[in-house]
Design a protein around this motif. Sequence first.
Motif, PDB file in Angstrom:
ATOM      1  N   ARG A   1       0.684  -1.338   0.072  1.00 43.48           N
ATOM      2  CA  ARG A   1       0.189   0.097  -0.060  1.00 43.48           C
ATOM      3  C   ARG A   1       1.010   1.303  -0.024  1.00 43.48           C
ATOM      4  O   ARG A   1       0.458   2.238  -0.650  1.00 43.48           O
TER       5      ARG A   1
ATOM      6  N   LYS B   1       1.610   7.014  -6.546  1.00 49.04           N
ATOM      7  CA  LYS B   1       0.567   8.090  -6.782  1.00 49.04           C
ATOM      8  C   LYS B   1       1.031   9.381  -6.626  1.00 49.04           C
ATOM      9  O   LYS B   1       0.634  10.457  -7.371  1.00 49.04           O
TER      10      LYS B   1
ATOM     11  N   ARG C   1       2.244   1.656  -3.480  1.00 48.65           N
ATOM     12  CA  ARG C   1       1.185   2.368  -4.518  1.00 48.65           C
ATOM     13  C   ARG C   1       0.867   3.959  -4.228  1.00 48.65           C
ATOM     14  O   ARG C   1       0.879   4.720  -4.932  1.00 48.65           O
TER      15      ARG C   1
END
Length: 87
Positions: free
Chosen positions: A75, A82, A78
């Motif tokens: 997570r 982003k 990611r």
Amino acid sequence: MGLSEQGRQRIQDLVTPKVRSIDARRTTVVENRLEALSSRVGRKQRTLETKIDNSQAPTIAAPHRMENYSPVPERLARFESKLQSVA
């Protein structure tokens, strides 16, 4: 049979049913007390089992909570990707 033996036999015939009745009542009282104690012990045992189950539940659930932490690096990766795409 002598007179004393006859007297003894009559006394035994008279007393024996009363003794049996007393023994039966005592037995009943003892049985009732044992049943009461058994039910109290049963209630205490169920209470203890409930307390044990309640205290074990968080311990048993802990490994499941740890499973939720395993994808944290993924997570985070990611999120960083982003963040880089936004910047």
